[in-house]
Structures are given as structure tokens and as C-alpha cells.
Design a protein around this motif. Structure first.
Motif, PDB file in Angstrom:
ATOM      1  N   ALA A 286      22.890  -1.860  33.271  1.00 11.01           N
ATOM      2  CA  ALA A 286      24.295  -1.723  32.881  1.00 11.01           C
ATOM      3  C   ALA A 286      25.177  -1.479  34.104  1.00 11.01           C
ATOM      4  CB  ALA A 286      24.445  -0.584  31.878  1.00 11.01           C
ATOM      5  N   MET A 287      24.711  -0.668  35.050  1.00 10.15           N
ATOM      6  CA  MET A 287      25.479  -0.408  36.265  1.00 10.15           C
ATOM      7  C   MET A 287      25.644  -1.686  37.093  1.00 10.15           C
ATOM      8  SD  MET A 287      23.862   3.271  37.359  1.00 10.15           S
ATOM      9  CE  MET A 287      24.802   3.339  38.886  1.00 10.15           C
ATOM     10  N   THR A 288      24.591  -2.508  37.102  1.00  9.64           N
ATOM     11  CA  THR A 288      24.675  -3.777  37.833  1.00  9.64           C
ATOM     12  C   THR A 288      25.690  -4.707  37.179  1.00  9.64           C
ATOM     13  OG1 THR A 288      22.378  -3.577  38.541  1.00  9.64           O
ATOM     14  CG2 THR A 288      23.360  -5.773  38.634  1.00  9.64           C
ATOM     15  N   VAL A 289      25.678  -4.768  35.837  1.00 11.88           N
ATOM     16  CA  VAL A 289      26.652  -5.589  35.122  1.00 11.88           C
ATOM     17  C   VAL A 289      28.069  -5.122  35.434  1.00 11.88           C
ATOM     18  CG1 VAL A 289      27.520  -6.235  32.845  1.00 11.88           C
ATOM     19  CG2 VAL A 289      25.060  -6.218  33.279  1.00 11.88           C
ATOM     20  N   ALA A 290      28.264  -3.804  35.425  1.00 13.71           N
ATOM     21  CA  ALA A 290      29.592  -3.264  35.723  1.00 13.71           C
ATOM     22  C   ALA A 290      30.026  -3.623  37.143  1.00 13.71           C
ATOM     23  CB  ALA A 290      29.587  -1.747  35.536  1.00 13.71           C
ATOM     24  N   VAL A 310      26.679  -1.223  28.315  1.00 17.16           N
ATOM     25  CA  VAL A 310      27.780  -1.400  29.272  1.00 17.16           C
ATOM     26  C   VAL A 310      29.073  -0.834  28.686  1.00 17.16           C
ATOM     27  CG1 VAL A 310      29.179  -3.091  30.502  1.00 17.16           C
ATOM     28  CG2 VAL A 310      26.701  -3.405  30.353  1.00 17.16           C
ATOM     29  N   GLU A 311      29.324  -1.087  27.401  1.00 18.86           N
ATOM     30  CA  GLU A 311      30.526  -0.554  26.758  1.00 18.86           C
ATOM     31  C   GLU A 311      30.524   0.972  26.773  1.00 18.86           C
ATOM     32  OE1 GLU A 311      30.684  -2.194  22.890  1.00 18.86           O
ATOM     33  OE2 GLU A 311      31.115  -4.244  23.564  1.00 18.86           O
ATOM     34  N   ARG A 312      29.363   1.561  26.510  1.00 18.68           N
ATOM     35  CA  ARG A 312      29.253   3.023  26.533  1.00 18.68           C
ATOM     36  C   ARG A 312      29.509   3.549  27.938  1.00 18.68           C
ATOM     37  NH1 ARG A 312      23.617   4.654  24.464  1.00 18.68           N
ATOM     38  NH2 ARG A 312      24.420   6.685  25.114  1.00 18.68           N
ATOM     39  N   LEU A 313      29.007   2.849  28.935  1.00 19.80           N
ATOM     40  CA  LEU A 313      29.247   3.259  30.315  1.00 19.80           C
ATOM     41  C   LEU A 313      30.744   3.220  30.625  1.00 19.80           C
ATOM     42  CD1 LEU A 313      28.280   3.934  33.203  1.00 19.80           C
ATOM     43  CD2 LEU A 313      27.998   1.469  33.582  1.00 19.80           C
ATOM     44  N   GLY A 314      31.422   2.136  30.195  1.00 19.44           N
ATOM     45  CA  GLY A 314      32.855   2.029  30.428  1.00 19.44           C
ATOM     46  C   GLY A 314      33.637   3.123  29.732  1.00 19.44           C
ATOM     47  N   THR A 315      33.255   3.415  28.497  1.00 20.52           N
ATOM     48  CA  THR A 315      33.933   4.467  27.736  1.00 20.52           C
ATOM     49  C   THR A 315      33.754   5.817  28.406  1.00 20.52           C
ATOM     50  OG1 THR A 315      33.591   3.254  25.675  1.00 20.52           O
ATOM     51  CG2 THR A 315      34.063   5.611  25.503  1.00 20.52           C
ATOM     52  N   HIS A 316      32.536   6.080  28.887  1.00 24.74           N
ATOM     53  CA  HIS A 316      32.255   7.345  29.562  1.00 24.74           C
ATOM     54  C   HIS A 316      33.105   7.482  30.822  1.00 24.74           C
ATOM     55  CE1 HIS A 316      29.974  10.761  31.059  1.00 24.74           C
ATOM     56  NE2 HIS A 316      29.817  10.115  32.215  1.00 24.74           N
ATOM     57  N   LEU A 317      33.213   6.410  31.583  1.00 23.90           N
ATOM     58  CA  LEU A 317      34.018   6.460  32.802  1.00 23.90           C
ATOM     59  C   LEU A 317      35.495   6.658  32.484  1.00 23.90           C
ATOM     60  CD1 LEU A 317      32.287   3.624  34.886  1.00 23.90           C
ATOM     61  CD2 LEU A 317      32.126   6.091  35.243  1.00 23.90           C
ATOM     62  N   MET A 318      35.953   6.027  31.385  1.00 22.64           N
ATOM     63  CA  MET A 318      37.362   6.190  30.971  1.00 22.64           C
ATOM     64  C   MET A 318      37.635   7.649  30.645  1.00 22.64           C
ATOM     65  SD  MET A 318      39.228   3.238  30.640  1.00 22.64           S
ATOM     66  CE  MET A 318      40.210   3.352  29.151  1.00 22.64           C
ATOM     67  N   HIS A 319      36.708   8.292  29.933  1.00 20.83           N
ATOM     68  CA  HIS A 319      36.905   9.697  29.539  1.00 20.83           C
ATOM     69  C   HIS A 319      36.854  10.628  30.745  1.00 20.83           C
ATOM     70  CE1 HIS A 319      35.595   8.824  25.130  1.00 20.83           C
ATOM     71  NE2 HIS A 319      36.833   8.463  25.374  1.00 20.83           N
ATOM     72  N   GLN A 320      36.016  10.255  31.739  1.00 23.26           N
ATOM     73  CA  GLN A 320      35.864  11.105  32.919  1.00 23.26           C
ATOM     74  C   GLN A 320      37.057  11.014  33.848  1.00 23.26           C
ATOM     75  OE1 GLN A 320      33.412  13.273  33.868  1.00 23.26           O
ATOM     76  NE2 GLN A 320      32.511  13.081  31.831  1.00 23.26           N
ATOM     77  N   HIS A 321      37.582   9.792  34.004  1.00 22.15           N
ATOM     78  CA  HIS A 321      38.581   9.573  35.056  1.00 22.15           C
ATOM     79  C   HIS A 321      39.935   9.071  34.524  1.00 22.15           C
ATOM     80  CE1 HIS A 321      35.358  10.172  37.909  1.00 22.15           C
ATOM     81  NE2 HIS A 321      34.640   9.264  37.263  1.00 22.15           N
TER      82      HIS A 321
END
Length: 323
Positions: A286-290, A310-321
Motif C-alpha cells: 500500500a505504501m508503494t502504491v501511495a 490504500v484508502e485506509r492509509l490515505g484516510t489515516h494520513l488525512m486524520h493525522q495531518h
């Protein structure tokens, strides 16, 4: 031995080009002449510009030294074929600028080969096909290679910038021990002063190597063999998870991002590329896709569930930053 002075001188030169020390009596025996004749032929070579050093005395002899100019080389049939074949495959080595230089030298060598040797070389070239890399991801700067090789020889500390597989940049100070190759990739085996441990470094991920002038006592590489150590190091990272991605960009436009990705090209066309990527687990996939998505749009073909990760990773980053 022929009484022709030119023929004798060429035979003598062929022996001296091994750059080993030859005793005067040994040369005379090999050439079937007297030691006095050897002295005359040595003087003839000197007049032609070959730097032949002499050691006087009962056990004296001769050695061909390195000169300011490269003299003509004398090679036998096997050596001529080896030179031609080696130059052919040096043209696909992962060293920047090597292709053109190797092909120029190969053209000169092959133009001088007699017909029987040219046929042998052609047969070898026709029966072996190298597989080119799909990108320039493994290309090594020749200047960096020279600095590293000299540091290994002189046991000198070196600093360089290094980019890891996931893209993080670090500055390293290492004791350089050996260089090794695996396929098209070059590796450095070194003792990392900052990590206090042995490490392998891919040379295509290394930049700005600088010798510090500091020296170090050589250490013994684990297992005693650099090639075996590199094989264990690169083989110890399991990459069992594979994903197939469709990218909305041509292969040339993806070279910068793909050079840091463990991948293979499935299909390439104008404005579209399909690749397979490999990683240790679904999270790293997922990190590679991002990472790739920062360059172009990505559609996950397989495996099921990667797109959701990948969507979960994006959502997590949105909430963090934040957005």
C-alpha cells in the motif's frame, strides 16, 4: 625461434606483457636464443617506446613497466575472443556511459580479428541474448565506482548520501571493504560506523561518495566472502506479496519513481504501463502504491483488498495531518 629480429621482438613483447619479472636465462630458454640476443631484443623494444626495466646481476632479468602511453597489445586467439565477448557484454553493464565506450572498443577489436576468430565471436553473440533492464534504475556513476574501489583498496573511510528502498535519505560514514555484483546491480559491503554493524549498499542508490582521508584496519567480512554475504543479505528480505497495477503514464515518465520500487514490467504502451510490485506485506504494498500515486494515477488490478488498504492509509494520513 625465427632468426627474424622483428619476429623475436614480438615474441619477447608477448611474454613481457604479463608484467611479471622474467629472468634473463628464462627468457633465453623460452625464445631459444642466447641471453645476449635477449639483451639486443630488449633494447629494440625500448627504442620502439616500450618501458622495459632491467635488473642486473646473476639473477637479473626484465619487466615491462607501465608507460605514459598504451602500447599495442599482443594477444593469442583465446585472449582476442575473450576481449571481444567481454566488450560486448560490458555494453549492457549497469555503469553510466559504458555502453558507447565499450561498443567503440569492440568495433576496433573486431575489425582486427582474422576471419576464423570473427566467426567464433559471432557464434557466441548469436547464441546469447542479454535481458535489458526496463529502466535505468540500476545505473551506477563510473566516478562513484572509482572512488569506492580506491577506498576499498586503501582501507579509507568514506561518506556518502544513501536512499533506502522506501525512499528515506541518510548520510553514512563507512569502512569500505569489498564491491560485489549480482546481475546488473552493484553492491558495497562495508562496516557502517553509525550502525556499528555490517551493511550492504546498492551503488545506484548511493550519491556523492567522498573519501575522508581517515584509515581503518581491515575487518573480516562475515563468512569471509563478500559475494556470499551479499547473496545472503539480498536474499534475506522476503518479498512474497505481489500486486499488479495499471498506471496512466508511459514507462519513460515513470523512471524516477520506479527506480526505488521492486517491480517488473508486464506491459508498456504510450501513456499506459502495467507493472507488478513486490513487498514483504500488504501494508508495504500500500505504501508503494501511495508513492507511485504521487506521480501518476494508479488502478489496482490485484490482489483483492489492496485498494481498500490504500484508502485506509490515505484516510489515516488525512486524520493525522489534515486535508
Amino acid at each position: 625461434m625465427s632468426a627474424d629480429p622483428t619476429g623475436r621482438a614480438l615474441a619477447l613483447l608477448s611474454l613481457l606483457q604479463s608484467h611479471r619479472f622474467w629472468g634473463s636465462a628464462e627468457l633465453a630458454a623460452r625464445l631459444d636464443v642466447t641471453e645476449r640476443t635477449v639483451r639486443r631484443d630488449v633494447e629494440r623494444l625500448r627504442q620502439l617506446g616500450y618501458p622495459v626495466a632491467a635488473t642486473p646481476g646473476r639473477y637479473g632479468g626484465y619487466r615491462l613497466e607501465s608507460g605514459a602511453h598504451m602500447p599495442p597489445l599482443l594477444v593469442d586467439d583465446g585472449e582476442a575472443v575473450a576481449l571481444a565477448v567481454g566488450l560486448r557484454y560490458a555494453a549492457v553493464a549497469a555503469i553510466d556511459g559504458m555502453e558507447e565506450t565499450s561498443l567503440r572498443a569492440l568495433t576496433k577489436i573486431e575489425s582486427l580479428l582474422p576471419h576464423r576468430l570473427r566467426r567464433r565471436v559471432a557464434a557466441l553473440h548469436a547464441s546469447v541474448t542479454p535481458v535489458p533492464s526496463p529502466t535505468d534504475q540500476d545505473v551506477v556513476e563510473p566516478e562513484s565506482l572509482s572512488v569506492l574501489a580506491a577506498a576499498c583498496r586503501d582501507h579509507e573511510l568514506v561518506r556518502f548520501d544513501y536512499r533506502a528502498g522506501e525512499g528515506s535519505d541518510t548520510r553514512r560514514l563507512v569502512e569500505r571493504h569489498r564491491l560485489a555484483t549480482a546481475g546488473r546491480r552493484w553492491y558495497l559491503v562495508a562496516w557502517d560506523r553509525g550502525r556499528d554493524d555490517w551493511r550492504t549498499f546498492r551503488l545506484d542508490r548511493l550519491a556523492c561518495p567522498t573519501a575522508t582521508g581517515g584509515r581503518f584496519p581491515p575487518r573480516e567480512i562475515p563468512g569471509g566472502d563478500a559475494a556470499a554475504y551479499v547473496a545472503r543479505a539480498i536474499g534475506s528480505i522476503p518479498r512474497e506479496r505481489v500486486a499488479t497495477l495499471a498506471l496512466s503514464a508511459g514507462l519513460d515518465d515513470l523512471a524516477d519513481v520506479l527506480q526505488w520500487v521492486d517491480h517488473s514490467v508486464v506491459e508498456a504502451a504510450a501513456g499506459a504501463t502495467v507493472i507488478q510490485i513486490r513487498a514483504e506485506d500488504i501494508g508495504r504494498l500500500a505504501m508503494t502504491v501511495a508513492r507511485i500515486a504521487l506521480t501518476t494515477s494508479v488502478r489496482v488490478i490485484e490482489p483483492d483488498g489492496l485498494a481498500h488498504t490504500v484508502e485506509r492509509l490515505g484516510t489515516h494520513l488525512m486524520h493525522q495531518h489534515g486535508p
